[in-house]
Design an enzyme around this catalytic site. Structure first.
Site, PDB file in Angstrom:
ATOM      1  N   GLU A  82      -2.055  -3.232   4.035  1.00  9.08           N
ATOM      2  CA  GLU A  82      -2.719  -1.956   3.736  1.00  9.08           C
ATOM      3  C   GLU A  82      -3.822  -1.667   4.749  1.00  9.08           C
ATOM      4  O   GLU A  82      -4.023  -0.519   5.155  1.00  9.08           O
ATOM      5  CB  GLU A  82      -3.326  -1.993   2.321  1.00  9.08           C
ATOM      6  CG  GLU A  82      -2.323  -2.196   1.189  1.00  9.08           C
ATOM      7  CD  GLU A  82      -2.174  -3.666   0.801  1.00  9.08           C
ATOM      8  OE1 GLU A  82      -2.237  -4.550   1.701  1.00  9.08           O
ATOM      9  OE2 GLU A  82      -1.989  -3.937  -0.394  1.00  9.08           O
ATOM     10  N   CYS A 118      -8.427  -4.593  -0.208  1.00  2.00           N
ATOM     11  CA  CYS A 118      -7.642  -3.402   0.122  1.00  2.00           C
ATOM     12  C   CYS A 118      -7.931  -2.265  -0.854  1.00  2.00           C
ATOM     13  O   CYS A 118      -7.870  -1.086  -0.481  1.00  2.00           O
ATOM     14  CB  CYS A 118      -6.163  -3.748   0.136  1.00  2.00           C
ATOM     15  SG  CYS A 118      -5.748  -4.974   1.405  1.00  2.00           S
TER      16      CYS A 118
END
Lengths: 190, 190
Positions: A82, A118
């Site tokens: 991510e 993330c």
């Protein structure tokens, strides 16, 4: 060892042959299929951990960036799939945020529910939606840590316009996590 | 715009003249002074946001890496000061974690309490202690978002061997946040 003052990474070379940058990814299923395929290819090519992600323009379905986990090969704990996708999207748009005047809405599809790092980055990235295939509990069952992530955290982000939701292809993404674990077993115990 | 497949960043050139890589940083105060000085220099040179960080070997006081916020100039929402320090430390040691067999213990000093993203990254980095100067509440008062960070999160990390604690030089670090806000005021409203 001399101090390190700069850092660089690149996506694995196989990405060039596996990603169709000109395609329109119309549905959630198509968008997630790309994220999960990236996670699988990353395991099969042994180029990093079993995670893939992609950022799309919400309305048009245009692909903006992709990411795969590069932590071990790059010696860099920050390079989750991510994070790579957020970083490369901002650089492509030459904007530190994907949310602002004149920009379409963006969303992240990721093969696994984002870890604590993330999740925080999703807030800074400017994406408006995060859709994940495997769930945090799937990752934990297979031995992957997720860090402190709670429903309250997701509510905090939702209140700021960033929605987290379970998306399609959970079983397929979970299978990639299992495949990685198996492969690593062979790799380290062989 | 073509897809972006790689990313690079480097510390600002002034870092070379402001950081003594051969020095021994014996005390918490000396370690934090470096982190806060980096945050101030980053504002004065207009090379990024008002945040600085540094990673040290706990026992020896040897400096391993430094980081400053590069979000706006690099068009990269992931490049908080702590993230840069984690990334450059792993690359210097050629290890995705700073915690492992044969490695001394490492700790992060940062000019401001880590946001949600950087808190998660601290867990992956392998540092054993995170000491911060300005508190999250100071940052929020001056208009900086921190994301979802709770005492439970810090307890979660502590249970896994990563201790977060308020360190010295809070007032000095807070002054840098205020300085940045002032400068930005002039910059955007001038």
């Amino acid at each position: 060892m001399k101090p390190v003052l700069s850092a660089r990474y690149e996506l694995p070379s196989w990405v060039g042959s596996k990603v169709d940058w000109g395609a329109t990814y119309a549905s959630d299923a198509e968008r997630m299929a790309l994220a999960v395929e990236l996670s699988r290819q990353n395991v099969e090519h042994r180029t990093g951990g079993p995670f893939g992600a992609a950022i799309f323009e919400r309305e048009s379905g245009r692909l903006v960036s992709v990411g795969v986990n590069l932590v071990v090969p790059a010696h860099d704990c920050t390079l989750h799939a991510e994070m790579v996708a957020f970083s490369l999207a901002g650089r492509r748009l030459e904007s530190f945020t994907l949310h602002g005047p004149g920009l379409p809405e963006h969303e992240l599809f990721t093969s696994c529910e984002p870890c604590a790092m993330c999740m925080g980055a999703a807030l800074w990235s400017g994406v408006r939606r995060v859709s994940f295939a495997a769930h945090g509990v799937d990752a934990r069952e297979l031995g992957f840590e997720e860090g402190p992530v709670s429903p309250e955290d997701h509510r905090y982000l939702a209140a700021r316009g960033v929605v987290f939701e379970a998306g399609p292809l959970r079983a397929e993404a979970r299978a990639v996590l299992a495949l990685y674990k198996e492969g690593e077993g062979v790799l380290y115990n062989g």
